[in-house]
Design a protein around this motif. Structure first.
Motif, PDB file in Angstrom:
ATOM      1  N   VAL A 280      36.187  26.594  39.167  1.00  0.00           N
ATOM      2  CA  VAL A 280      36.789  27.879  39.553  1.00  0.00           C
ATOM      3  C   VAL A 280      38.210  27.636  40.061  1.00  0.00           C
ATOM      4  O   VAL A 280      39.162  28.328  39.658  1.00  0.00           O
ATOM      5  CB  VAL A 280      35.923  28.585  40.626  1.00  0.00           C
ATOM      6  N   TYR A 308      31.758  34.162  37.293  1.00  0.00           N
ATOM      7  CA  TYR A 308      31.055  33.600  38.449  1.00  0.00           C
ATOM      8  C   TYR A 308      31.238  34.529  39.642  1.00  0.00           C
ATOM      9  O   TYR A 308      32.359  34.957  39.926  1.00  0.00           O
ATOM     10  CB  TYR A 308      31.621  32.211  38.777  1.00  0.00           C
ATOM     11  N   TYR A 313      36.961  34.901  34.478  1.00  0.00           N
ATOM     12  CA  TYR A 313      38.092  33.991  34.286  1.00  0.00           C
ATOM     13  C   TYR A 313      38.325  33.811  32.788  1.00  0.00           C
ATOM     14  O   TYR A 313      37.384  33.530  32.052  1.00  0.00           O
ATOM     15  CB  TYR A 313      37.806  32.635  34.937  1.00  0.00           C
TER      16      TYR A 313
END
Ligand SMILES: Cc1ncc(COP(=O)(O)O)c(C=O)c1O
Ligand SMILES: Cc1ncc(COP(=O)(O)O)c(C=O)c1O
Lengths: 349, 349
Positions: A280, A308, A313
């Motif tokens: 991340v 997530y 993303y």
């Protein structure tokens, strides 16, 4: 050593090889080998057709079943090739052992597989991307509803022609609650039950706009492990990172080939636990350049984004992607269009 | 609403009801109901016989299959009884949901089950301990080797006459390495794959002199959870302790009935995480008076000892055992020989 019963009625003319749905059409023949009285009987190749099973057959109640997935490729000179089939053979026996299924003899496997592919060789289409998907599997056929290992099994091989396909953009969800495998469980095996268990969480992910789940460890959902039918690679900067094999993760043939090719081409690799947190963060900083899955069905499957904890993303679209690089290298070896330094190709005879 | 096709050829005269192996002999009829075109079709009761399945049927490859286990009992007046069948019905649908299998309608379940039991009622023998074991199950029948939920299923019920049986002394091994279920996995479901996965570790335990494994949590193997087909109870002093239900543990019908009976008879219970450590210590101090398993097949199964880290622990033989107490109470309710305060009995009509 293999008993061959040829069909008098090929279905091949009815098949449109330019419009194949994966895993729906099967070739004219199949291999079947029974285990009873404590040993594997003579393998038989016979016309593809339905099985007769007692409703109490143990496979239906206790999931005592394992499988493999491999492919055959035809080159320009009509030679037929397999890719590292010894790995699949060893793996199905590792899977069988964990499921208390008797292991299958190596010579039975290779002799019957060769015979089957020769018999159905017309079903393997030439052309980069075309292949024959091969599905060896073992099921517990003994009747009886008591939860104990069967004494009778069937080892089978069925084959389905496959086209190169573009799977569309693949976005994955990092699992936050659901798990695929436990430490000390059967995650490293291609056990039938591992797959059905993923369908429900995957359906939820699909509703949220993802095509697949990347499973995390069941303890804390901290570490990224693998997807439903693919191992997962991350490119952080120019380094290629993937999780180590464990008793929760399938030891993918494509995965290990990618790692060897990366060494060969001086791409730095790290095989180590990969945390959700670092991925991340790398994504946020723009250091996560790529993600892709590796597996027999799609070879290399680029991943265009992940989700997530409610955030999504997107990954950049690279000109010089590792995914494309490895896919090309692997396919050229598989189709006998490049040198086979590692001795991965196996010629069907 | 149920379509009934009677056999003209009963097998019942060939069966020796005094010499039955559990789960080997099946009655004359079975129930079969297909799911296709997005809905469950009409249930059919027909002569027991083999299924025809495509070799690529998803149940054989992806373990998309769940089941239940229940029993029918005949009382002195030839009435037939089930024990809390609503619990099994709800549980098979919970299991199905987790395996991405469409849930089964309640009226289809009860109407076809009643019809099947009436048709095969002769197979249910009178006498305390005799019963008919009933196995409802659902399998994914759709063909195709791509790892995704099937669009076609079969819900079936098959039945097998069972005798009371003395299982011999049962010693269990506390699992140190292998696991049955992951947090976020399918342990709470009666999913086929959960059972096949236990056979190999259980074989190892058997070689070491144990009949069954008591599974511990996959994270640290610290907490005692359940056995292969039984929930587990510990009697420490005069207190009855058992693990709470979680997504790793099957919510056993017998377990919850024992807990209710314990309340009724003022036996103190604790439903809480049970550590391996405390049980080993209680055994050493002589405070662990009893262990037993609870499950439909054996009702209550006394455990005479356990093994952990190479040590073997024997439990005392009690005159006033809880195991015997609960078994007797439960069976009297099941066989219509005692008052049914909780409304657990269901009369087959
Ligand atoms: C769970 C899982 N992981 C990874 C893979 C990829 O393995 P391979 O590269 O050997 O096909 C597969 C499928 O084949 C799989 O089922
Ligand atoms: C894993 C497991 N735990 C516990 C049980 C006991 O449940 P029940 O009392 O509902 O039969 C069973 C079997 O039925 C089981 O399969």
């Amino acid at each position: 050593m293999v008993d061959i019963q040829k069909t008098s009625n090929s279905k091949i003319d009815k098949v449109n090889f330019d419009d194949l749905v994966f895993g729906q059409v099967f070739t004219d023949h199949m291999m079947e080998c029974d285990y009873r009285d404590g040993k594997w009987q003579k393998p038989v190749i016979k016309p593809y057709g339905p099985l007769s099973l007692d409703p109490s057959a143990k496979v239906l109640h206790y999931g005592q079943a394992v499988f493999e997935g491999m492919k055959a490729y035809k080159d320009k000179d009509e030679n037929i090739w397999l890719f590292r089939p010894d790995e699949n053979f060893k793996r199905i026996n590792r899977s069988s052992k964990r499921l208390a299924i008797p292991e299958f003899p190596e010579d039975y496997f290779f002799e019957s597989l060769n015979a089957l592919l020769k018999l159905d060789s017309e079903w393997i289409q030439k052309g980069f991307g075309n292949s024959l998907y091969i599905r060896p599997f073992v099921i517990a056929t003994e009747k009886g509803v008591s939860a104990s290992p069967a004494k009778e099994y069937k080892f089978m091989i069925i084959c389905s022609p496959a086209q190169a396909y573009y799977s569309g953009e693949v976005r994955v969800k990092f699992s936050e609650d659901y798990s695929r495998a436990a430490d000390g469980g059967v995650g490293f095996a291609k056990a039938a039950g591992n797959y059905g268990a993923q369908f429900f969480p995957t359906n939820i992910a699909k509703e949220e706009g993802f095509q697949q789940i990347v499973w995390t460890d069941a303890n804390a959902h901290e570490f990224l492990e693998e997807a439903g039918t693919m191992n997962i690679f991350f490119r952080i900067g120019d380094k290629l990172v993937t999780a180590p094999i464990s008793d929760r993760i399938l030891d993918g043939v494509t995965r290990k080939s990618v790692l060897q090719l990366a060494d060969e081409y001086n791409i730095e690799t790290e095989v180590r636990r990969v945390t959700v947190k670092e991925i991340v963060e790398a994504a946020k900083k723009g250091e996560l350049k790529e993600m892709f899955g590796s597996g027999t069905a799609t070879v290399i499957n680029p991943i265009s984004g992940f989700g997530y904890k409610g955030e999504k993303y997107e990954l950049p679209k690279l000109e010089d992607s590792y995914a494309r690089f490895f896919k090309d290298k692997l396919m050229k070896i598989q189709y006998n269009e490049a040198e086979d330094k590692f001795g991965w190709r196996y010629k069907v005879k």
